[in-house]
Design an enzyme around this catalytic site. Structure first.
Site, PDB file in Angstrom:
ATOM      1  N   GLU A 174      75.913  47.739  67.115  1.00 11.31           N
ATOM      2  CA  GLU A 174      75.140  48.991  67.152  1.00 11.31           C
ATOM      3  C   GLU A 174      75.336  49.669  65.638  1.00 11.31           C
ATOM      4  OE1 GLU A 174      72.964  50.255  68.549  1.00 11.31           O
ATOM      5  OE2 GLU A 174      73.101  48.647  69.771  1.00 11.31           O
TER       6      GLU A 174
HETATM    7  C1  LIG Z   1      79.147  40.277  70.359  1.00  9.40           C
HETATM    8  C2  LIG Z   1      78.140  40.665  69.667  1.00  9.40           C
HETATM    9  C3  LIG Z   1      77.064  41.335  70.468  1.00  9.40           C
HETATM   10  C4  LIG Z   1      75.757  41.975  69.651  1.00  9.40           C
HETATM   11  N1  LIG Z   1      74.653  42.419  70.646  1.00  9.40           N
HETATM   12  C5  LIG Z   1      73.637  42.476  70.052  1.00  9.40           C
HETATM   13  C6  LIG Z   1      72.529  42.896  70.811  1.00  9.40           C
HETATM   14  O1  LIG Z   1      72.550  42.849  72.021  1.00  9.40           O
HETATM   15  N2  LIG Z   1      71.129  43.050  70.212  1.00  9.40           N
HETATM   16  C7  LIG Z   1      71.040  43.021  68.833  1.00  9.40           C
HETATM   17  O2  LIG Z   1      70.003  42.964  68.273  1.00  9.40           O
HETATM   18  N3  LIG Z   1      72.391  42.688  68.059  1.00  9.40           N
HETATM   19  C8  LIG Z   1      73.530  42.612  68.548  1.00  9.40           C
HETATM   20  N4  LIG Z   1      74.534  42.292  67.631  1.00  9.40           N
HETATM   21  C9  LIG Z   1      74.645  42.327  66.352  1.00  9.40           C
HETATM   22  C10 LIG Z   1      75.024  43.358  65.598  1.00  9.40           C
HETATM   23  O3  LIG Z   1      74.419  44.443  65.917  1.00  9.40           O
HETATM   24  C11 LIG Z   1      75.190  42.953  64.148  1.00  9.40           C
HETATM   25  O4  LIG Z   1      76.214  41.955  64.028  1.00  9.40           O
HETATM   26  C12 LIG Z   1      75.504  43.995  63.247  1.00  9.40           C
HETATM   27  O5  LIG Z   1      74.483  45.109  63.159  1.00  9.40           O
HETATM   28  C13 LIG Z   1      75.967  43.992  61.813  1.00  9.40           C
HETATM   29  O6  LIG Z   1      74.807  42.979  61.176  1.00  9.40           O
HETATM   30  P1  LIG Z   1      75.132  41.554  60.815  1.00  9.40           P
HETATM   31  O7  LIG Z   1      76.355  40.739  61.522  1.00  9.40           O
HETATM   32  O8  LIG Z   1      74.170  40.758  60.348  1.00  9.40           O
HETATM   33  O9  LIG Z   1      76.149  42.054  59.345  1.00  9.40           O
HETATM   34  P2  LIG Z   1      75.607  42.289  57.999  1.00  9.40           P
HETATM   35  O10 LIG Z   1      74.419  43.250  58.076  1.00  9.40           O
HETATM   36  O11 LIG Z   1      75.379  40.960  57.240  1.00  9.40           O
HETATM   37  O12 LIG Z   1      76.556  43.042  57.284  1.00  9.40           O
HETATM   38  C14 LIG Z   1      77.884  42.389  56.518  1.00  9.40           C
HETATM   39  C15 LIG Z   1      78.910  43.527  56.153  1.00  9.40           C
HETATM   40  O13 LIG Z   1      78.165  44.114  55.134  1.00  9.40           O
HETATM   41  C16 LIG Z   1      78.042  45.747  55.215  1.00  9.40           C
HETATM   42  N5  LIG Z   1      76.888  46.402  54.752  1.00  9.40           N
HETATM   43  C17 LIG Z   1      75.628  45.765  55.295  1.00  9.40           C
HETATM   44  N6  LIG Z   1      74.630  46.439  54.542  1.00  9.40           N
HETATM   45  C18 LIG Z   1      75.381  47.483  54.118  1.00  9.40           C
HETATM   46  C19 LIG Z   1      75.086  48.794  53.205  1.00  9.40           C
HETATM   47  N7  LIG Z   1      73.572  48.880  53.213  1.00  9.40           N
HETATM   48  N8  LIG Z   1      75.885  49.624  52.963  1.00  9.40           N
HETATM   49  C20 LIG Z   1      77.093  49.202  53.276  1.00  9.40           C
HETATM   50  N9  LIG Z   1      77.738  48.182  53.845  1.00  9.40           N
HETATM   51  C21 LIG Z   1      76.390  47.311  54.286  1.00  9.40           C
HETATM   52  C22 LIG Z   1      78.340  45.879  56.798  1.00  9.40           C
HETATM   53  O14 LIG Z   1      78.634  47.127  57.079  1.00  9.40           O
HETATM   54  C23 LIG Z   1      79.384  44.677  57.170  1.00  9.40           C
HETATM   55  O15 LIG Z   1      80.566  44.755  56.791  1.00  9.40           O
HETATM   56  C24 LIG Z   1      75.685  41.782  68.339  1.00  9.40           C
HETATM   57  C25 LIG Z   1      76.709  41.343  67.603  1.00  9.40           C
HETATM   58  C26 LIG Z   1      77.934  40.738  68.158  1.00  9.40           C
HETATM   59  C27 LIG Z   1      78.712  40.094  67.354  1.00  9.40           C
END
Ligand SMILES: Cc1cc2nc3c(=O)[nH]c(=O)nc-3n(C[C@H](O)[C@H](O)[C@H](O)COP(=O)(O)OP(=O)(O)OC[C@H]3O[C@@H](n4cnc5c(N)ncnc54)[C@H](O)[C@@H]3O)c2cc1C
Length: 593
Positions: free
Chosen positions: A441
């Protein structure tokens, strides 16, 4: 298996003594008939349901996990039956619109139930939680036909929902997403792409799943301004509104993960799947924000729920487990050793949990009430003010409550010693489940950027001043007595510090936006403490007046004193950290890491 008993006494304290919800409801015509009896009845029934039906499935669901075979997901033993009972008892419809079959109760009541559900079984609670989110987005942005088709079934729980945002290369940055939507001759769209990490994307709890999917139309502008929202049902409803043709959206696999193992986290493949546009083309992210804002508050309640159940179990254990003698001499000389609750540091761990859970409850329920007022209060000015406050506080609910949730579940494990680390006691599950709440989220970093960048600096500090004036009013009206000084002084000091820091950051960020990014996470924790200090001071005021009445108030006061004596001082380290600026973070070239 441990224990969970809904903390009804504390919930009633917050609802009736702190927030005076009965009178607040009276001011809103939609809720004017809701009295204390009804509120207490819901708490009692929800407490029973969560403790007797959902909590017993929490640990077994974690051990068994979900099963995936040939595109189908089977939930752990007992989940299907529990979901049926959940729907039969009417829990999915609590705060939903009466026009579509809901019960029309305030969010304030819904939030108390949500906290209990999360304490009892977070993984289970996510299945209906996503259905409710889909309901909210369609209710706000769907066409009349979409509302008639989907809302009654989502409200009753007959159908479930999901949110499909994330793609392998597009997580935080949704502007990168590639799923495409091509218009077809019927006025619908064909969607093709891969979504990952979709919670509750496939399961056996309901005969249909309504996916809300973000995708790009062929003429989409680049980035986040080119995203549209579609409803993509697993089975396309037929003319009678029943599940019809199987749609081309299928689960490719489920993730094996650290926590919430009983909730299926799915890869969802769309191959010319039929979808229907929700809201306007290219304005999908805005529409999806209805679901995302609700979900952010919901995730905060996950953090709160886990903190409560972890606290209950560690407090019970600390009273039973005997180890060593108290430093000031035996407290239970007839036993071989004293219970570990005599040791100051065990008390620190318990009181930290207690202060964060009770402060978090007051805060979260207050936000729920503000949400109700933002929608239903007859006075335009009150509605606008509450709307602004909810916008300001949503990232704090999400991030502060979930960061604290992880901290507290870890402390609860520590209270159990080695018995917390092994699976038997179930404490490891709370730590593992709590971890995701800081990530999904919008990670907690993203929440902090939302708070400082959008909600505070971009708005010239207007919303923050609204919160500041609430503090000022409280201090002037109720904080001037000598016995309140120990609470009010640090509250006022922190409010002043945050004001000064905000001005400094505003000026710095204008020159260099990296300064905002470097300060945001610390800033959110400072703001979280300001909010907690305000609610703890208000609770202390009530407890001071009633401390002679019963031990509940004595405990409340002791916890308030612990919060102001120990936890709030974290802020004194955060301020110099913020002021140290972006330089120490950016000095090192990326290739030197
Ligand atoms: C168990 C689980 C359930 C989930 N359920 C859903 C769901 O129902 N629907 C859905 O659509 N998604 C879902 N997600 C996805 C979840 O919302 C994302 O994993 C999350 O938004 C982070 O995206 P990412 O994993 O690609 O990390 P990334 O975006 O690659 O981020 C990696 C790191 O970089 C940091 N970062 C990235 N951009 C910035 C920035 N601009 N400034 C500072 N720091 C930054 C982040 O904070 C993080 O620490 C789920 C994930 C999991 C693991």
């Amino acid at each position: 298996m441990g224990q969970y008993v809904a903390p009804r006494r504390d919930m009633q304290f917050v609802l009736h003594e702190l927030l005076d919800v009965e009178n607040e409801f009276k001011a809103m015509p939609a809720f004017a008939e809701i009295g204390r009896d009804l509120v207490d009845q819901v708490l009692e029934q929800a407490g029973k349901f969560t403790a007797e039906v959902l909590f017993p499935l929490n640990q077994s669901g974690d051990h068994e996990g979900c099963h995936f075979k040939d595109g189908e997901v089977t939930t752990p033993k007992g989940f299907k039956e529990a979901y049926k009972r959940y729907c039969e008892a009417g829990w999915p419809s609590l705060s939903a619109d009466t026009e579509f079959g809901g019960q029309g109760l305030p969010h304030t009541i819904q939030y108390t139930v949500q906290e209990m559900l999360n304490s009892a079984n977070q993984a289970f609670t996510m299945y209906p939680g996503l259905g409710h989110g889909a309901y909210e987005a369609l209710h706000a942005h769907g066409t009349d036909e979409q509302k008639q088709t989907y809302l009654p079934k989502l409200i009753s729980g007959e159908w479930c929902g999901t949110m499909c945002l994330t793609e392998p290369h597009a997580g935080t940055d949704l502007g990168l997403l590639r799923t495409k939507a091509e218009p077809d001759e019927s006025g619908a769209y064909k969607l093709t792409g891969t979504k990952i990490f979709v919670s509750a994307g496939e399961h056996d709890l309901a005969p249909n799943i309504i996916h809300l999917v973000l995708a790009k139309l062929p003429d989409a502008p680049p980035g986040t301004r080119g995203i549209s929202l579609f409803v993509v049902p697993k089975f396309v409803p037929d003319a009678n509104g029943n599940p019809g043709a199987r749609n081309r959206i299928r689960c490719g696999s489920i993730e094996h993960k650290l926590g919430i193992r009983a909730n299926a986290t799915c890869v969802m493949n769309l191959e010319d799947a039929t979808g229907y546009l929700v809201g306007e083309p290219h304005k999908g992210l805005m529409a999806m924000f209805v679901m995302m804002n609700g979900a952010r508050l919901g995730v905060g309640l996950q953090g709160l729920g886990l903190t409560e159940v972890a606290y209950q179990n560690s407090a019970a254990y600390a009273k039973e487990r005997i180890q060593s003698r108290s430093l000031s001499g035996p407290k239970e000389p007839n036993k071989a050793a004293d219970p570990i609750i005599v040791h100051p540091d065990v008390r620190r761990m318990l009181l930290t949990q207690r202060a964060y859970v009770e402060g978090g409850r007051a805060f979260a329920y207050w936000v729920a009430l503000a949400l109700d007022k933002s929608k239903h209060h007859p006075d335009d000015a009150v509605r606008k003010e509450c709307d602004d406050l909810v916008a300001l506080l949503t990232p704090i609910v999400k991030a502060f409550l979930t960061d604290n949730g992880f901290l507290c579940t870890n402390l609860a494990m520590q209270v159990f010693g080695g018995h917390g680390y092994i699976q038997e006691g179930g404490m490891d599950q709370y730590v593992r489940d709590a971890r995701i709440n800081m990530i999904y989220e919008g990670t907690n970093t993203i929440q902090s950027l939302d708070l400082l960048g959008r909600k505070v600096l971009a708005d010239g500090g207007h919303k923050l001043r609204l919160f500041g004036s609430m503090i000022k009013t409280f201090v002037e009206k109720e904080g001037a007595t000598a016995d309140m000084a120990e609470f009010v002084k640090p509250l006022v000091a922190l409010s002043k510090t945050l004001d000064e820091l905000t001005k400094e950051l505003g000026a710095l960020a204008k020159k260099d936006p990296e300064e905002m990014g470097a300060a945001a996470v610390d800033y959110l924790r400072l703001a979280g403490h300001l909010v907690f200090a305000y609610f703890w001071a208000r609770m202390a005021k009530i407890a001071l007046a009633k401390q002679a009445q019963d031990s509940f108030y004595k405990a409340k006061l002791a916890t308030a004193r612990f919060y102001f004596g120990r936890l709030i001082h974290e802020t004194e380290a955060l301020v110099p950290s913020v002021r140290s600026g972006a330089g120490n973070l950016l000095a090192l070239e990326a290739d030197l890491f």
